[in-house]
Design a protein around this motif. Structure first.
Motif, short mmCIF file in Angstrom:
data_model
loop_
_atom_site.label_atom_id
_atom_site.label_comp_id
_atom_site.label_asym_id
_atom_site.label_seq_id
_atom_site.Cartn_x
_atom_site.Cartn_y
_atom_site.Cartn_z
N ARG A 272 0.83 -1.21 0.00
CA ARG A 272 0.00 0.00 0.00
C ARG A 272 0.87 1.26 0.00
N GLN B 187 1.45 2.53 -8.56
CA GLN B 187 0.60 1.60 -9.29
C GLN B 187 0.81 1.78 -10.78
N SER C 63 -12.10 -9.31 -1.88
CA SER C 63 -12.27 -7.96 -1.35
C SER C 63 -13.60 -7.84 -0.61
N ASN D 93 -15.58 -2.15 -3.89
CA ASN D 93 -14.30 -2.01 -3.21
C ASN D 93 -13.23 -2.61 -4.10
N ASP D 94 -12.44 -1.77 -4.76
CA ASP D 94 -11.51 -2.27 -5.77
C ASP D 94 -10.09 -2.34 -5.25
N GLU D 95 -9.94 -2.71 -4.00
CA GLU D 95 -8.60 -2.81 -3.42
C GLU D 95 -7.77 -3.86 -4.13
N GLN E 46 -6.07 -2.42 -7.08
CA GLN E 46 -4.93 -1.62 -6.64
C GLN E 46 -3.74 -2.51 -6.31
N PHE E 47 -4.01 -3.64 -5.70
CA PHE E 47 -2.95 -4.59 -5.38
C PHE E 47 -2.28 -5.09 -6.66
N GLU F 222 -1.15 -12.69 0.25
CA GLU F 222 -0.99 -11.72 -0.83
C GLU F 222 0.19 -12.06 -1.74
#
Length: 309
Positions: free
Chosen positions: A4, A8, A87, A98-100, A103-104, A180
């Motif tokens: 985080r 990106q 997510s 929630n588009d985490e 982003q990852f 992850e």
């Protein structure tokens, strides 16, 4: 994995709203990997055929249903309904609320870009970033039609990595590969195929396998896949030097490599293994080559094309 707040990548193409979501294939609906029993070639023969086709589709970018039974799903029935990703939001064809996870993936892709740009530059070469296409359910690439049943894949024809992120849920729940960095390993492996494409390894592979027997082609495919694992390890080596990795990250990637080994998959799906049908490598081989790349960080240690593997 401390991802985080890092850069990106801009090389993400989000086609989830255009790719016909809701199609759950063999790696889709309900998290089930469905295999046929019986058939004209006999139960064992049918299962082995499906495993070979699905595994090949996973990495070389075609929809297994096109071979196994036509474009309507064939022997890999769709699951229907909605699929929930990790997510916590639902994927019904568009981008989740929630588009985490996006982003990852964009962060992992950026890290591969930085690493491989540096490696290529040190060798007097120019690295060309691949595009990573997010899709939901099904999509058409330069390598043909693909669905969620094909899993993540790289298409050398358009130099793009394709990913339906519901695969990450399957990796966790069905394959038992959580974490992850296990997911990051999946992306890095596909980028490893891109490196092979840029350096001419993949085109040479495609030439060499023409006219080969199935057994010989499988053995050559194993070497290509293990090299992509090793390249993923090289990336992990440099990523660790940045202080991004946390305790247990490498172990989670090694576990993912173990869970998707040919022998482990076959034993899980049909109860026995057929070594001559292996085309990605055993669990031990995949772990060994991923670890080798991670330990040294040298491309010269990823020569799987000669000698024992």
């Amino acid at each position: 994995m401390l991802w985080r707040g890092r850069r990106q990548s801009d090389n993400i193409e989000d086609d989830r709203s255009d790719s016909g979501g809701g199609l759950g294939g063999g790696m889709g609906g309900g998290g089930q990997f469905r295999l046929p029993v019986g058939g004209r070639t006999g139960g064992g023969g049918s299962i082995i055929l499906v495993i070979l086709v699905v595994l090949a589709g996973w990495y070389f970018g075609f929809d297994p249903s096109q071979i196994l039974g036509g474009g309507d799903g064939g022997l890999l029935p769709g699951g229907g309904g909605q699929i929930t990703d990790n997510s916590g939001s639902q994927d019904n064809g568009g981008a989740p609320a929630n588009d985490e996870m996006k982003q990852f993936v964009a962060t992992v892709l950026a890290e591969t870009e930085d690493t491989w740009t540096g490696i290529f530059k040190a060798q007097g070469l120019t690295y060309e970033d691949p595009k990573l296409v997010l899709f939901s359910g099904q999509i058409r690439s330069a390598c043909g039609f693909a669905s969620a049943a094909a899993g993540p894949f790289y298409c050398p024809g358009d130099r793009k990595v394709y990913l339906d992120m519901t695969f990450f849920q399957q990796l966790d729940q069905q394959f038992g590969a959580s974490g992850e960095f296990a997911r990051a390993y999946v992306v890095a492996h596909e980028v490893g195929h891109h490196v092979q494409n840029l350096t001419g390894i993949m085109s040479k592979f495609n030439q060499m396998r023409q006219g080969m027997s199935e057994a010989d082609a499988n053995q050559l495919s194993v070497r290509i896949e293990l090299q992509a694992d090793c390249f993923a390890g090289v990336w992990a080596h440099y990523t660790a030097q940045k202080g991004i990795l946390e305790q247990g990250d490498i172990e989670s990637a090694l576990n993912a490599a173990k869970q998707i080994g040919d022998d482990t998959l076959q034993k899980k799906m049909q109860g026995y293994v057929v070594p001559e049908s292996f085309n990605h490598g055993t669990s031990q081989q995949r772990q060994t080559w991923l670890a080798r790349g991670y330990k040294s960080g040298k491309l010269s240690d990823c020569n799987t094309m000669s000698g024992p593997i």
